[in-house]
Design a protein around this motif. Structure first.
Motif, mmCIF file in Angstrom:
data_model
loop_
_atom_site.group_PDB
_atom_site.id
_atom_site.type_symbol
_atom_site.label_atom_id
_atom_site.label_comp_id
_atom_site.label_asym_id
_atom_site.label_seq_id
_atom_site.Cartn_x
_atom_site.Cartn_y
_atom_site.Cartn_z
ATOM 1 N N GLY A 427 0.827 -1.197 0.000
ATOM 2 C CA GLY A 427 0.000 0.000 0.000
ATOM 3 C C GLY A 427 0.863 1.250 0.000
ATOM 4 N N ARG A 428 0.215 2.417 -0.112
ATOM 5 C CA ARG A 428 0.963 3.680 -0.124
ATOM 6 C C ARG A 428 1.724 3.906 1.170
ATOM 7 N NH1 ARG A 428 -2.977 8.375 -2.317
ATOM 8 N NH2 ARG A 428 -1.186 9.602 -1.641
ATOM 9 N N ASP A 429 1.185 3.403 2.282
ATOM 10 C CA ASP A 429 1.911 3.450 3.548
ATOM 11 C C ASP A 429 2.925 2.321 3.502
ATOM 12 O OD1 ASP A 429 2.816 3.753 6.081
ATOM 13 O OD2 ASP A 429 0.891 3.443 7.081
ATOM 14 N N THR A 430 4.074 2.598 2.917
ATOM 15 C CA THR A 430 4.993 1.538 2.503
ATOM 16 C C THR A 430 5.607 0.762 3.659
ATOM 17 O OG1 THR A 430 6.779 3.173 2.404
ATOM 18 C CG2 THR A 430 5.586 2.728 0.366
ATOM 19 N N ASP A 431 5.581 1.312 4.871
ATOM 20 C CA ASP A 431 6.228 0.643 6.000
ATOM 21 C C ASP A 431 5.226 0.075 6.994
ATOM 22 O OD1 ASP A 431 8.715 1.288 4.989
ATOM 23 O OD2 ASP A 431 8.801 3.185 6.056
ATOM 24 N N ALA A 432 3.974 -0.053 6.589
ATOM 25 C CA ALA A 432 2.932 -0.484 7.517
ATOM 26 C C ALA A 432 3.068 -1.965 7.851
ATOM 27 C CB ALA A 432 1.553 -0.205 6.924
ATOM 28 N N SER A 433 2.396 -2.351 8.931
ATOM 29 C CA SER A 433 2.371 -3.749 9.351
ATOM 30 C C SER A 433 1.022 -4.021 9.991
ATOM 31 C CB SER A 433 3.494 -4.040 10.348
ATOM 32 O OG SER A 433 3.421 -5.358 10.819
ATOM 33 N N GLY A 434 0.528 -5.237 9.786
ATOM 34 C CA GLY A 434 -0.742 -5.607 10.394
ATOM 35 C C GLY A 434 -1.944 -4.959 9.741
ATOM 36 N N VAL A 435 -1.838 -4.549 8.476
ATOM 37 C CA VAL A 435 -2.946 -3.927 7.757
ATOM 38 C C VAL A 435 -3.187 -4.699 6.458
ATOM 39 C CG1 VAL A 435 -2.549 -1.654 8.752
ATOM 40 C CG2 VAL A 435 -1.369 -2.286 6.650
ATOM 41 N N PHE A 436 -4.186 -4.269 5.698
ATOM 42 C CA PHE A 436 -4.546 -4.948 4.465
ATOM 43 C C PHE A 436 -3.390 -4.891 3.469
ATOM 44 C CE2 PHE A 436 -6.750 -4.962 0.264
ATOM 45 C CZ PHE A 436 -7.280 -6.238 0.350
ATOM 46 N N ASN A 437 -3.030 -6.041 2.948
ATOM 47 C CA ASN A 437 -1.893 -6.160 2.036
ATOM 48 C C ASN A 437 -2.410 -6.355 0.616
ATOM 49 O OD1 ASN A 437 0.435 -6.802 0.613
ATOM 50 N ND2 ASN A 437 1.260 -8.121 2.202
ATOM 51 N N ARG A 438 -2.341 -5.297 -0.192
ATOM 52 C CA ARG A 438 -2.879 -5.366 -1.550
ATOM 53 C C ARG A 438 -2.035 -6.226 -2.486
ATOM 54 N NH1 ARG A 438 -3.276 -1.018 1.165
ATOM 55 N NH2 ARG A 438 -5.301 -0.021 1.468
ATOM 56 N N ALA A 439 -0.829 -6.523 -2.106
ATOM 57 C CA ALA A 439 0.014 -7.366 -2.944
ATOM 58 C C ALA A 439 -0.399 -8.827 -2.868
ATOM 59 C CB ALA A 439 1.480 -7.219 -2.541
ATOM 60 N N THR A 440 -0.975 -9.233 -1.750
ATOM 61 C CA THR A 440 -1.297 -10.642 -1.554
ATOM 62 C C THR A 440 -2.769 -10.913 -1.301
ATOM 63 O OG1 THR A 440 -0.879 -10.505 0.828
ATOM 64 C CG2 THR A 440 0.994 -11.050 -0.578
ATOM 65 N N GLN A 441 -3.518 -9.911 -0.843
ATOM 66 C CA GLN A 441 -4.906 -10.140 -0.454
ATOM 67 C C GLN A 441 -5.929 -9.576 -1.435
ATOM 68 O OE1 GLN A 441 -4.107 -8.486 3.660
ATOM 69 N NE2 GLN A 441 -5.422 -10.203 4.215
ATOM 70 N N ALA A 442 -5.528 -8.623 -2.263
ATOM 71 C CA ALA A 442 -6.468 -8.001 -3.194
ATOM 72 C C ALA A 442 -6.502 -8.773 -4.514
ATOM 73 C CB ALA A 442 -6.074 -6.546 -3.450
ATOM 74 N N LYS A 443 -7.651 -9.322 -4.851
ATOM 75 C CA LYS A 443 -7.822 -9.979 -6.144
ATOM 76 C C LYS A 443 -8.477 -8.977 -7.098
ATOM 77 C CE LYS A 443 -7.929 -14.838 -4.900
ATOM 78 N NZ LYS A 443 -8.606 -16.137 -5.113
ATOM 79 N N ARG A 444 -7.770 -8.660 -8.181
ATOM 80 C CA ARG A 444 -8.233 -7.638 -9.112
ATOM 81 C C ARG A 444 -8.153 -8.168 -10.549
ATOM 82 N NH1 ARG A 444 -9.138 -2.889 -5.822
ATOM 83 N NH2 ARG A 444 -9.761 -2.017 -7.826
ATOM 84 N N GLN A 445 -8.977 -7.559 -11.411
ATOM 85 C CA GLN A 445 -8.934 -7.939 -12.823
ATOM 86 C C GLN A 445 -7.569 -7.622 -13.416
ATOM 87 O OE1 GLN A 445 -12.060 -6.305 -15.234
ATOM 88 N NE2 GLN A 445 -13.483 -7.931 -14.706
ATOM 89 N N THR A 446 -7.022 -8.587 -14.158
ATOM 90 C CA THR A 446 -5.657 -8.440 -14.647
ATOM 91 C C THR A 446 -5.565 -7.656 -15.948
ATOM 92 O OG1 THR A 446 -5.834 -10.557 -15.801
ATOM 93 C CG2 THR A 446 -4.978 -10.588 -13.551
ATOM 94 N N GLY A 447 -6.648 -7.534 -16.703
ATOM 95 C CA GLY A 447 -6.580 -6.818 -17.969
ATOM 96 C C GLY A 447 -5.574 -7.453 -18.910
#
Length: 736
Positions: A427-447
């Motif tokens: 996420g934009r908060d690049t140093d966060a921990s214990g929050v929603f991880n868009r790299a692994t948890q967000a399923k999005r259309q790949t286009g």
């Protein structure tokens, strides 16, 4: 005189009443009797008032009797719970789990999870500033109330109503004693035979129903009767979760400041006390500035309640607490979260539990630590330099290219060709921990980022980068859905184009034609074998990336292309079973040709803004339907990187495509990652008739059968089904 009348009786009558004897004996006059006043007769108005007041008298009596009965019931319940409470020492510290310490690829500690420091504390052994800060923040009447605070409950209800919530939603008005009761799960011990997991047990303990609140209040009253205030606060200090994977005051003090809980100064104490309302988001390891702001508020409360003088509060507000140098490196929070979740999932799988609830980071920690009876140290694949490079690139682009106030989010993954993840930003908060991880948890259309797998299937079936297909108006009749006519992003048509040009310009119609000709089931199989485990749509739109996937999956699939066509399972722990390079999906020849085609995307196509100044790179842009997602995934000879941009609520992006900001972020990341690495060529295989120096040029003409024979032959068996598929493909895309 004659004396003849002496014997006669008196002529006056005798007294009818005797003289009062009291008067004779005491000499006091007797009081006259007070006559009773005649009873007044109740008039009509009196009868009316009596009738009006009768219900109120009845209600008052019922309330009085009801209160008496309720008091007796509560007293009986408190007395019963009192008898079940154990000795104070048995509750002081009930955690026996081990901890997990994560090392980066160089062997240095970058994250810890669990109660790795241990050691029970009491109000006598911790810094008095910490006790005062917690009381000032959580329950300023703690030392005087009997376990519950009607005043606090009324205040919480007023705040909830003012903020538009229900009276019992939001602020609860719980005292420290009630919070301690909840931490003790109202005396219910964890029983593995009763609960699926300790996470489920904890979740049940934290329920906030009205009945649960009532039981909590009774338990709190019993605790107040059984234990002293200092003992209750001591239990709370050991049981509360204090963010950053730390449970208890001693763990938090060591985690954030590398000191014991007895040595905490007012600023450090205020920071720990301040994060109790939201431990994950307010932890200084997640956002130090936000944690310091919260601590300043706690210091003000301590001053208002007399725990600090004006000068002391001002001084510590001007000198806020900071993380210790030993623990101040926040890099890799998202990566650590992912590793912990992976451990939790592995344990669930080993227990035969699929487990659908993956939203709570705290629950993931509990699952990961449930089976740990001792401290664990895990060697991971994280490269701190690459992690910092990814975070800096995101910060740089978002600070200079994104309009102020935008809620757009980003995710970045960098890995080696074997699937070893080197960096992760969720996420934009690049140093966060214990929050929603868009790299692994967000399923999005790949286009269009999915299109390489369509062309990988065609190349594996024997066709080359310079074979052609016609880009023209095209429609299909889909059973159950009717007529479907895909269009290119630019809404124009290129005519006959090579497969390479179709990919570099991200043309939709050629991708659909090729997918349907080689067989949608084969495209599905190739992409799944490369590691895209998400459910893929069984429609012609599959070729256009209509299905959803995570950035980690997509980046791992591209790593399979780079390593020569073998599947990859992304991994973060060294020696983790079932991770790394797997079985072959396509031949090295097909993979090399696909790499060459993807190289043209960056050199001459939609990904030109991702071009690196000093080395070869290949990749693919992707923009989903209605521009809700923008992707750029690519690789050099050394690393694979994926970038996703979008809004969490699926709001369409404005003026952003995969070839824009995601490509720029990718370039910034990879430029920093390769700063000290020598340039190496990609393992690309150029087609036999390709120009030695690629440059913009008209689309090549259709290739002849003689041209096809000049290509290197595949060293793999041919069967009748494959031959038939090749013949159909030649007829559709124009081969001879």
């Amino acid at each position: 005189m004659s004396t003849s009348n002496r014997g006669r009786s008196r002529l006056v009558a005798d007294r009818r009443y005797k003289k009062p004897t009291a008067a004779k004996t005491t000499g006091k006059p007797s009081r006259p009797r007070r006559k009773k006043a005649p009873r007044k007769t109740r008039g009509p108005l009196g009868w009316v008032l009596s009738l009006l007041l009768w219900p109120f008298r009845l209600l008052f009596r019922l309330a009085l009797y009801g209160t008496a009965v309720a008091t007796l019931v509560v007293a009986a319940a408190v007395f019963y719970v009192y008898g079940t409470l154990p000795d104070y020492s048995a509750l002081l510290d009930g955690r026996a789990r081990g901890s997990i310490t994560l090392l980066d690829r160089h062997g240095d500690i970058f994250a810890r999870r669990g109660d790795q420091f241990g050691g029970a504390v009491t109000t006598e052994t911790v810094s008095p500033h910490l006790s005062n800060a917690i009381v000032a923040t959580e329950d300023k009447r703690f030392w005087w109330h009997a376990g519950i605070s009607p005043r606090g409950i009324a205040s919480a209800i007023r705040i909830n109503l003012r903020e538009g919530r229900g009276p019992l939603s939001g602020h609860g008005g719980s005292t420290i004693t009630q919070q301690t009761a909840k931490l003790l799960c109202l005396g219910v011990e964890y029983d593995p035979a009763q609960w699926d997991s300790e996470a489920a047990y904890i979740s049940d303990c934290r329920r906030g129903s009205l009945a649960r609140k009532g039981r909590e209040a009774i338990f709190a009253l019993a605790m107040e009767a059984k234990y002293s205030k200092a003992e209750i606060l001591s239990i709370y200090l050991n049981r509360a979760y204090m963010g950053g994977g730390a449970y208890g005051a001693e763990a938090a003090a060591q985690r954030y400041f590398a000191v014991s809980a007895a040595e905490l100064n007012p600023a450090q104490s205020a920071m720990i006390a301040g994060l109790l309302t939201a431990p994950s988001s307010l932890a200084p390891t997640s956002n130090l500035a936000r944690s310091q702001d919260r601590a300043a508020t706690v210091l003000r409360l301590m001053n208002e309640q007399g725990y600090l003088t004006d000068d002391e509060a001002t001084y510590w507000q001007q000198n806020p607490a900071t993380l210790s140098t030993r623990n101040s490196n926040p890099d890799g929070g998202y990566f650590a979260d992912w590793v912990i979740r992976a451990i939790a999932r592995a344990e669930d799988a080993a227990d035969g539990d699929a487990g659908d609830n993956r939203s709570s980071f705290d629950n993931d920690i509990l699952r990961a630590l449930e089976e740990a009876s001792r401290d664990q140290v895990l060697q991971t694949t994280l490269d701190p330099a690459i992690q910092r490079a990814a975070a800096e690139a995101v910060d740089q682009v978002f600070s200079t290219r994104i309009r102020e106030g935008s809620k757009a989010e980003v995710a970045v993954v960098v890995m080696s060709a074997d699937g070893a993840v080197r960096a992760m930003v969720g996420g934009r908060d690049t140093d966060a921990s214990g929050v929603f991880n868009r790299a692994t948890q967000a399923k999005r259309q790949t286009g269009s980022a999915f299109k390489p797998f369509v062309y990988a299937t065609a190349l594996e079936l024997g066709y080359g980068p310079l074979d052609t297909v016609v880009d023209e108006p095209f429609c299909m009749t889909i059973p159950g859905s009717g007529r479907w006519c895909p269009e290119n992003y630019t809404s124009d048509y290129k005519g006959r184009v090579s497969l390479t040009d179709a990919l570099k310009d991200s043309l939709n119609i050629p991708a659909v034609k090729i997918s349907e000709s080689v067989g949608r089931d084969l495209v599905h199989r190739v992409s799944a074998d490369f590691g895209i485990a998400s459910d893929l749509a069984d429609t012609p739109a599959l070729a256009l990336g209509a299905s959803e996937s995570t950035l980690l999956e997509m980046t791992g699939a591209y790593a399979g292309i780079l390593n020569g066509g073998s599947s990859v399972t992304p991994y973060g722990v060294v020696g983790q079973d079932g991770s790394g390079i797997g079985e072959r999906v396509i031949s090295p020849q097909a993979a090399g040709e696909l790499i060459w085609m993807m190289q043209q995307v960056i050199e001459r196509g939609t990904g030109r803004r991702a071009a690196l100044p000093d080395r070869e790179a290949a990749g693919k842009t992707g923009t989903s339907q209605e521009a809700k997602d923008a992707w750029f995934i690519g690789f050099t000879a050394d690393y694979v990187a994926g970038v996703w941009m979008g809004y969490d609520d699926n709001t369409p992006l404005t003026g952003v495509t995969g070839g824009g900001l995601p490509a720029e972020i990718w370039r910034e990341v990879m430029t920093r990652v390769h700063a000290d690495l020598p340039a190496r060529p990609l393992p690309a295989i150029a087609p036999a008739r390709a120009a030695p120096a690629p440059a913009p040029q008209p689309a090549p003409q259709a290739q002849t059968g003689q041209n096809r024979q000049e290509r290197p032959q595949r060293e793999r068996p041919r069967d009748p089904v494959q031959s038939l598929l090749e013949q159909v493909l030649r007829e559709i895309i124009g081969g001879n």
